[in-house]
Motif scaffolding. Structure first.
Motif, PDB file in Angstrom:
ATOM      1  N   ASN A 112       0.826  -1.205   0.000  1.00  0.00           N
ATOM      2  CA  ASN A 112       0.000   0.000   0.000  1.00  0.00           C
ATOM      3  C   ASN A 112       0.859   1.253   0.000  1.00  0.00           C
ATOM      4  OD1 ASN A 112      -2.847  -0.302  -0.189  1.00  0.00           O
ATOM      5  ND2 ASN A 112      -2.887  -1.287   1.809  1.00  0.00           N
ATOM      6  N   ALA A 113       1.929   1.227   0.814  1.00  0.00           N
ATOM      7  CA  ALA A 113       2.833   2.381   0.865  1.00  0.00           C
ATOM      8  C   ALA A 113       3.524   2.590  -0.482  1.00  0.00           C
ATOM      9  CB  ALA A 113       3.868   2.174   1.970  1.00  0.00           C
ATOM     10  N   MET A 139       1.436  -2.706  -7.568  1.00  0.00           N
ATOM     11  CA  MET A 139       1.290  -2.640  -6.108  1.00  0.00           C
ATOM     12  C   MET A 139      -0.189  -2.622  -5.686  1.00  0.00           C
ATOM     13  SD  MET A 139       4.253  -2.906  -4.800  1.00  0.00           S
ATOM     14  CE  MET A 139       4.443  -4.093  -6.146  1.00  0.00           C
ATOM     15  N   HIS A 140      -1.035  -2.025  -6.516  1.00  0.00           N
ATOM     16  CA  HIS A 140      -2.472  -2.051  -6.239  1.00  0.00           C
ATOM     17  C   HIS A 140      -2.997  -3.495  -6.291  1.00  0.00           C
ATOM     18  CE1 HIS A 140      -6.663  -0.790  -6.176  1.00  0.00           C
ATOM     19  NE2 HIS A 140      -6.879  -1.541  -7.240  1.00  0.00           N
ATOM     20  N   ILE A 141      -2.583  -4.240  -7.305  1.00  0.00           N
ATOM     21  CA  ILE A 141      -3.001  -5.647  -7.434  1.00  0.00           C
ATOM     22  C   ILE A 141      -2.443  -6.473  -6.277  1.00  0.00           C
ATOM     23  CG2 ILE A 141      -2.758  -7.729  -8.853  1.00  0.00           C
ATOM     24  CD1 ILE A 141      -2.746  -5.880 -11.305  1.00  0.00           C
ATOM     25  N   ALA A 142      -1.178  -6.214  -5.917  1.00  0.00           N
ATOM     26  CA  ALA A 142      -0.563  -6.948  -4.812  1.00  0.00           C
ATOM     27  C   ALA A 142      -1.289  -6.661  -3.495  1.00  0.00           C
ATOM     28  CB  ALA A 142       0.911  -6.572  -4.684  1.00  0.00           C
ATOM     29  N   SER A 143      -1.700  -5.412  -3.286  1.00  0.00           N
ATOM     30  CA  SER A 143      -2.433  -5.056  -2.069  1.00  0.00           C
ATOM     31  C   SER A 143      -3.788  -5.749  -2.031  1.00  0.00           C
ATOM     32  CB  SER A 143      -2.617  -3.536  -1.991  1.00  0.00           C
ATOM     33  OG  SER A 143      -1.372  -2.888  -1.892  1.00  0.00           O
ATOM     34  N   ASP A 144      -4.471  -5.774  -3.166  1.00  0.00           N
ATOM     35  CA  ASP A 144      -5.774  -6.459  -3.230  1.00  0.00           C
ATOM     36  C   ASP A 144      -5.619  -7.949  -2.954  1.00  0.00           C
ATOM     37  OD1 ASP A 144      -7.024  -4.099  -3.772  1.00  0.00           O
ATOM     38  OD2 ASP A 144      -7.293  -4.463  -5.916  1.00  0.00           O
TER      39      ASP A 144
END
Length: 290
Positions: free
Chosen positions: A22-23, A248-253
């Motif tokens: 997220n960061a 990173m958005h996909i990884a956070s999801d």
């Protein structure tokens, strides 16, 4: 089924990973906004400069010699390719590596390795070149570390001079074109010789230039090429930030989804433990009563 301690450890680990991704997504988003802002401010200048050259050329009745637009037999080529110096940006680097190899192999079959100059930007691309057994003519850091108009102008001016000296006959730039944060298109552009197609063929313009048409054109053309180099490098850098933000958005999801699954698994395991304890208590009570 894993015990409660193991599940709690996994939940803690995934939660930490989610905070990191997220960061990184927020950092990439901030860099993307900044890069897009620079690009948005620069593109009108580049477009107007190119338009001015094209409109002036369309106004001329006679043909003017433009050395940087001279199309000649390609005996030696320069390939510039742009990737990042770090990962965690999806297929951004893989796409550039693939297109670079395709471009290099095409000219390798035509000209031979000794007639190909390679200018590589980004650690990931330089590492890939080593795996190919290729020693680049010039190895540079990633664009995020070095990009400025002065750097782009320096690279442009050196290649322009090599083109004028007939040391190279063609300059090709390989990069990811930024469409939006989720889409980056691998692209190959021929920058030299300069394409001099008019924007509005047949339209009449009335220009007065000093000291001569040839000097005016050949002073303007290098500036047009510098702006094209810089806009392409900006495009590649913006695409990198967009790719990293999306990754990173996909990884956070994914981390969040895994976290929810682990919490359900933890609650089920905890419920099983409580149920077993109750069964033991009831069984013990019945044994005492009997």
């Amino acid at each position: 089924m894993p015990n409660l301690k193991e599940i709690r450890a996994r939940i803690s680990s995934v939660a930490s990973t989610e905070k990191i991704t997220n960061a990184m997504k927020m950092v990439a988003a901030a860099k993307l906004r900044k890069s897009e802002g620079i690009t948005t401010s620069f593109l009108p200048y580049r477009n107007k400069l190119s338009e001015a050259l094209s409109n002036y050329l369309s106004s001329l009745e006679e043909k003017v010699s433009i050395p940087l637009a001279e199309s000649r037999e390609v005996k030696r080529v320069a390939i510039l390719a742009f990737a990042s110096s770090s990962g965690l940006c999806g297929v951004y680097n893989a796409n550039v590596n693939k297109l670079f190899k395709q471009t290099y192999d095409k000219y390798l079959s035509q000209l031979g390795a000794e007639n190909i100059d390679t200018y590589l930007f980004g650690k990931k691309l330089n590492d890939y070149a080593k795996k190919m057994g290729l020693k680049p003519t010039e190895a540079n850091e990633g664009l995020s570390e070095i990009l400025s108009y002065d750097k782009a102008a320096d690279v442009s001016d050196r290649l322009v001079q090599q083109f004028l000296d007939h040391h190279i006959d063609c300059v090709v730039m390989v990069y990811n074109h930024f469409k939006n944060a989720g889409v980056q298109t691998p692209t190959s552009d021929t920058v030299l010789p300069l394409a001099t197609d008019t924007l509005e063929p047949g339209k009449n313009y009335d220009y007065l230039v000093e000291p001569s048409k040839e000097e005016f054109i050949n002073a303007l053309v290098p500036k047009v090429i510098r702006t094209k180099f810089y806009s392409i490098m900006l495009d590649a850098l913006t695409a990198e930030h967009g790719a990293r933000m999306t990754a990173m958005h996909i990884a956070s999801d994914n981390a969040n989804a895994l976290l929810q699954d682990l919490k359900i698994q933890y609650n089920k395991a905890r419920q099983n433990v409580i149920t077993n304890e109750l069964i033991d208590i009831v069984g013990g009570a019945e044994a005492i009563q009997s």
